[in-house]
Design a protein around this motif. Structure first.
Motif, PDB file in Angstrom:
ATOM      1  N   LEU A 118       0.851  -1.159   0.173  1.00 51.55           N
ATOM      2  CA  LEU A 118      -0.089  -0.064  -0.074  1.00 51.55           C
ATOM      3  C   LEU A 118       0.776   1.179   0.131  1.00 51.55           C
ATOM      4  O   LEU A 118       0.545   2.083  -0.827  1.00 51.55           O
ATOM      5  N   LYS A 119       1.837   1.232   0.892  1.00 46.95           N
ATOM      6  CA  LYS A 119       2.682   2.314   1.054  1.00 46.95           C
ATOM      7  C   LYS A 119       3.675   2.640  -0.456  1.00 46.95           C
ATOM      8  O   LYS A 119       4.001   3.850  -0.746  1.00 46.95           O
ATOM      9  N   SER A 120       3.822   1.494  -1.019  1.00 50.73           N
ATOM     10  CA  SER A 120       4.629   1.625  -2.135  1.00 50.73           C
ATOM     11  C   SER A 120       3.599   2.159  -3.400  1.00 50.73           C
ATOM     12  O   SER A 120       4.071   2.240  -4.650  1.00 50.73           O
ATOM     13  N   GLY A 121       2.305   1.984  -3.186  1.00 50.48           N
ATOM     14  CA  GLY A 121       1.410   2.373  -4.521  1.00 50.48           C
ATOM     15  C   GLY A 121       0.818   1.059  -4.937  1.00 50.48           C
ATOM     16  O   GLY A 121       0.322   1.334  -6.176  1.00 50.48           O
ATOM     17  N   TYR A 122       1.207  -0.030  -4.986  1.00 51.57           N
ATOM     18  CA  TYR A 122       0.746  -1.179  -5.756  1.00 51.57           C
ATOM     19  C   TYR A 122      -0.752  -1.361  -5.379  1.00 51.57           C
ATOM     20  O   TYR A 122      -1.406  -2.399  -6.175  1.00 51.57           O
ATOM     21  N   VAL A 123      -1.417  -1.137  -4.175  1.00 50.72           N
ATOM     22  CA  VAL A 123      -2.679  -1.572  -3.867  1.00 50.72           C
ATOM     23  C   VAL A 123      -3.320  -0.346  -3.304  1.00 50.72           C
ATOM     24  O   VAL A 123      -2.706   0.591  -2.889  1.00 50.72           O
ATOM     25  N   GLU A 124      -4.531  -0.471  -3.223  1.00 47.59           N
ATOM     26  CA  GLU A 124      -5.450   0.678  -2.800  1.00 47.59           C
ATOM     27  C   GLU A 124      -6.306  -0.276  -1.688  1.00 47.59           C
ATOM     28  O   GLU A 124      -6.417  -1.405  -1.657  1.00 47.59           O
ATOM     29  N   ILE A 125      -6.631   0.618  -0.718  1.00 42.37           N
ATOM     30  CA  ILE A 125      -7.571  -0.194   0.359  1.00 42.37           C
ATOM     31  C   ILE A 125      -8.838   0.498   0.447  1.00 42.37           C
ATOM     32  O   ILE A 125      -9.259   1.490   0.074  1.00 42.37           O
ATOM     33  N   GLY A 126      -9.770  -0.429   0.565  1.00 41.79           N
ATOM     34  CA  GLY A 126     -11.280  -0.138   0.691  1.00 41.79           C
ATOM     35  C   GLY A 126     -11.971  -1.026   1.570  1.00 41.79           C
ATOM     36  O   GLY A 126     -11.424  -2.111   2.141  1.00 41.79           O
ATOM     37  N   ASN A 127     -13.402  -0.785   1.401  1.00 43.76           N
ATOM     38  CA  ASN A 127     -14.188  -2.083   2.194  1.00 43.76           C
ATOM     39  C   ASN A 127     -15.182  -2.744   1.299  1.00 43.76           C
ATOM     40  O   ASN A 127     -15.743  -1.926   0.290  1.00 43.76           O
TER      41      ASN A 127
END
Length: 173
Positions: free
Chosen positions: A150-159
């Protein structure tokens, strides 16, 4: 760490002849047993403890902090990706549990690839629990890897809209 609310609930045991439970809960063994045997010093000690419980809990928690402080300094609770011991998933079905895990540790790269494959199989979305199942790592280890991505920008977080589960979304998959 003990909680004041729990101590007050245990104090209510005195109304049913179980005085002193709140003292035993806070590590006061001698006075706890004395309260238990004398119905809270014939009710007077039990009433006085209504005022003393917050301080009793605080003192007990401070004692625990001092006792375990060296242990916490040696083994901090926060994990970095360099501190993680990674193990592969060996489940192909239901197996009997092993007392000792003899599988060799896997690298961070192998764990990351396993997470990517699991996310790809789920439409690019992955929860921590699904990551644990796919890799055999602990919840903390999987979460640390996903947060690093997430910090590297490879994923996004959601619900998830229905369950509210935290999902990591791999946009490129």
């Amino acid at each position: 760490m003990n909680k004041v609310g729990v101590a007050y609930v245990l104090w209510l045991g005195g109304l049913f002849g179980l005085s002193g439970l709140h003292r035993l809960y806070n590590g006061e063994k001698k006075t706890g047993l004395l309260w238990l045997g004398t119905f809270g010093l014939f009710g007077f000690g039990q009433l006085l403890d209504l005022i003393l419980i917050p301080k009793m809990v605080q003192v007990h928690n401070e004692r625990l902090s001092e006792k375990y402080k060296p242990l916490l300094e040696q083994n901090p609770m926060t994990l970095t990706t360099g501190q993680i011991t990674l193990r592969p998933s060996t489940f192909t079905g239901v197996k009997s549990p092993k007392l000792i895990d003899s599988t060799p540790p896997i690298s961070q790269q192998q764990a990351t690839i396993a997470l990517l494959k699991a996310a790809e199989a789920r439409g690019g979305k992955l929860s921590v629990t699904q990551g644990v199942m796919a890799t055999g790592l602990s919840f903390q280890q999987v979460e640390a890897l996903l947060i690093e991505m997430l910090k590297s920008g490879y994923v996004e977080i959601g619900n998830d809209a229905e369950t509210g589960t935290v999902l990591y979304e791999f946009r490129e998959l």
